[in-house]
Write a protein that holds these residues in place. Structure first.
Motif, short mmCIF file in Angstrom:
data_model
loop_
_atom_site.label_atom_id
_atom_site.label_comp_id
_atom_site.label_asym_id
_atom_site.label_seq_id
_atom_site.Cartn_x
_atom_site.Cartn_y
_atom_site.Cartn_z
N LEU A 22 0.82 -1.20 0.00
CA LEU A 22 0.00 0.00 0.00
C LEU A 22 0.86 1.26 0.00
N GLY A 23 1.94 1.24 0.78
CA GLY A 23 2.80 2.40 0.87
C GLY A 23 3.47 2.75 -0.44
N THR A 24 3.82 1.75 -1.23
CA THR A 24 4.43 2.02 -2.53
C THR A 24 3.41 2.48 -3.55
N SER A 25 2.13 2.43 -3.19
CA SER A 25 1.07 2.87 -4.10
C SER A 25 0.54 4.26 -3.77
N ILE A 26 1.01 4.86 -2.66
CA ILE A 26 0.55 6.18 -2.24
C ILE A 26 1.57 7.21 -2.64
N GLY A 27 1.16 8.14 -3.51
CA GLY A 27 2.03 9.22 -3.95
C GLY A 27 1.42 10.57 -3.67
N SER A 28 2.02 11.61 -4.24
CA SER A 28 1.55 12.97 -4.00
C SER A 28 0.18 13.22 -4.61
N THR A 29 -0.21 12.40 -5.57
CA THR A 29 -1.52 12.58 -6.21
C THR A 29 -2.54 11.58 -5.68
N GLY A 30 -2.19 10.86 -4.63
CA GLY A 30 -3.12 9.90 -4.07
C GLY A 30 -2.71 8.48 -4.37
N PHE A 31 -3.67 7.60 -4.56
CA PHE A 31 -3.41 6.18 -4.74
C PHE A 31 -3.27 5.85 -6.23
N ASP A 32 -2.22 5.13 -6.56
CA ASP A 32 -2.10 4.58 -7.90
C ASP A 32 -1.43 3.22 -7.79
N SER A 33 -1.87 2.30 -8.58
CA SER A 33 -1.42 0.92 -8.47
C SER A 33 0.05 0.78 -8.83
N VAL A 34 0.76 -0.02 -8.04
CA VAL A 34 2.15 -0.31 -8.35
C VAL A 34 2.27 -1.08 -9.67
N LEU A 35 1.29 -1.93 -9.93
CA LEU A 35 1.33 -2.72 -11.17
C LEU A 35 1.29 -1.82 -12.40
N ALA A 36 0.58 -0.69 -12.29
CA ALA A 36 0.51 0.22 -13.44
C ALA A 36 1.85 0.87 -13.72
N ALA A 37 2.70 0.97 -12.71
CA ALA A 37 4.00 1.62 -12.90
C ALA A 37 4.94 0.80 -13.76
N ARG A 38 4.63 -0.50 -13.95
CA ARG A 38 5.52 -1.34 -14.76
C ARG A 38 5.61 -0.85 -16.19
N HIS A 39 4.58 -0.17 -16.67
CA HIS A 39 4.55 0.27 -18.07
C HIS A 39 4.98 1.72 -18.22
N ASP A 40 5.40 2.37 -17.14
CA ASP A 40 5.82 3.77 -17.18
C ASP A 40 7.19 3.86 -16.51
N PRO A 41 8.27 4.09 -17.29
CA PRO A 41 9.61 4.12 -16.71
C PRO A 41 9.77 5.17 -15.62
N ILE A 42 9.15 6.33 -15.81
CA ILE A 42 9.28 7.39 -14.80
C ILE A 42 8.58 6.99 -13.51
N ALA A 43 7.37 6.45 -13.66
CA ALA A 43 6.62 6.01 -12.47
C ALA A 43 7.35 4.88 -11.76
N LEU A 44 7.96 3.98 -12.53
CA LEU A 44 8.71 2.87 -11.93
C LEU A 44 9.92 3.39 -11.15
N GLN A 45 10.57 4.40 -11.70
CA GLN A 45 11.72 4.98 -11.00
C GLN A 45 11.29 5.66 -9.71
N ILE A 46 10.13 6.34 -9.73
CA ILE A 46 9.61 6.98 -8.52
C ILE A 46 9.32 5.93 -7.45
N ASP A 292 2.66 6.56 8.63
CA ASP A 292 3.30 7.23 7.49
C ASP A 292 2.40 7.22 6.26
N ILE A 293 1.72 6.10 6.02
CA ILE A 293 0.79 6.02 4.89
C ILE A 293 -0.36 7.00 5.08
N LEU A 294 -0.90 7.05 6.30
CA LEU A 294 -1.98 8.01 6.58
C LEU A 294 -1.50 9.44 6.42
#
Length: 330
Positions: A22-46, A292-294
């Motif tokens: 869950l923590g790796t899925s919480i960013g500055s814009t809210g929740f986004d799936s870690v699995l989705a980051a596999r197809h975005d190099p920038i998101a994967l690096q973040i 920290d997640i909260l």
């Protein structure tokens, strides 16, 4: 371990794994799936360079504080003891204030800080506070002297930090982030360091657990059992200082995790100190990771200081425990 402590440890580890995802899925814009980051190099690096070390670091810092809290409460036989009892917190704050104050004052001071770093200065200050407490208490022979010396050192070093900030108010904003606690600057180096220190401290604390079991019967009884109390007490204080100093240096002053985690573990299971310290450590990791997640999610894209959130949640839990236990924590 018997079934109940073992089951609790398994549950805490599963909770930690779930919170890690869950923590790796919480960013500055809210929740986004870690699995989705596999197809975005920038998101994967973040995810890899920022979110994952921060999330692991939050768990490691909480585990260190939970372990230190259990050691402190067992060593001083006091349910109100916390990891900052021996002056580590005030020492780290004073060292951080002095480091910020001298930064840029002279080329020598700047070069020294570049080598040591602010986290190194905070760690040295935390250990310095503990050593000053031990010096005032004339060693580790008397528990009450240690407690009194820790209180005195905390007050004096805290006053020293206040004097520095009054003299140089420009450091207040930078020092505030340290005093409120934050995991936002934890990278892979800090994360791996905390995990390594946690592994060493947990192993030593596990081996020294029988000493705390003996101390529950009183120092005279523990000595009659043949336990070398001075040496083992010194080793436990070293574990307490190292775990606390490492966590504080990397994440700042995070309140109530070290105090609340042992109480949570004791409320769920009754066991020996060796197992209790391990369970309190795992509990502390889960508590700080959840906080920290909260802190990242509640006001995204802004962040709440995680130390403020742990103080509110931990304080509320302890108040509930006191109300439920007719004014007693234990």
């Amino acid at each position: 371990m018997n079934s109940r402590p073992g089951a609790l440890a398994a549950v805490l580890l599963l909770l930690a794994l779930g919170l890690l995802l869950l923590g790796t899925s919480i960013g500055s814009t809210g929740f986004d799936s870690v699995l989705a980051a596999r197809h975005d190099p920038i998101a994967l690096q973040i995810v890899w360079d920022i979110r994952l070390p921060r999330t692991l670091g939050a768990w490691a810092a909480g585990a260190l504080l939970g372990l230190a809290g259990a050691v402190a409460q067992g060593l001083f036989r006091n349910p109100l003891a916390d990891p900052y009892l021996l002056g580590s917190a005030s020492g780290a704050s004073l060292a951080m204030a002095l480091a910020l104050a001298v930064l840029g004052v002279s080329p020598f001071a700047t070069a020294w800080l570049v080598r040591v770093g602010l986290t190194g200065a905070a760690f040295a200050g935390a250990l310095g506070g503990v050593l000053l407490t031990l010096a005032l208490a004339n060693g580790v022979q008397h528990t009450l002297r240690l407690l009194l010396a820790g209180v005195i050192v905390g007050v004096v070093l805290g006053a020293g930090k206040d004097l520095v900030t009054l003299a140089i108010p420009d450091i207040l904003s930078a020092l505030q982030g340290f005093n409120l606690g934050s995991t936002g600057f934890v990278g892979w180096t800090a994360c791996l360091l905390m995990l390594a220190v946690w592994a060493v401290c947990t192993t030593v604390a596990w081996l020294l657990g029988p000493v705390l079991d003996g101390l529950t019967l009183g120092e005279a009884t523990a000595a009659s059992l043949g336990l070398p109390l001075p040496r083992m007490r010194a080793a436990l204080i070293l574990v307490l200082a190292l775990a606390t100093g490492t966590a504080v240096a990397q994440t700042g002053m995070i309140a109530f995790v070290g105090l609340a985690a042992p109480h949570v573990a004791r409320s769920l299971v009754t066991t020996t100190h060796s197992r209790l310290m391990l369970l309190a450590s795992l509990t502390g990791g889960v508590l700080l990771l959840a906080a920290d997640i909260l802190a990242r999610w509640l006001t995204a894209p802004q962040e709440l200081p995680v130390g403020v959130l742990t103080a509110v949640l931990g304080g509320s839990y302890l108040l509930w425990r006191m109300h439920r236990g007719s004014g007693r924590l234990l």
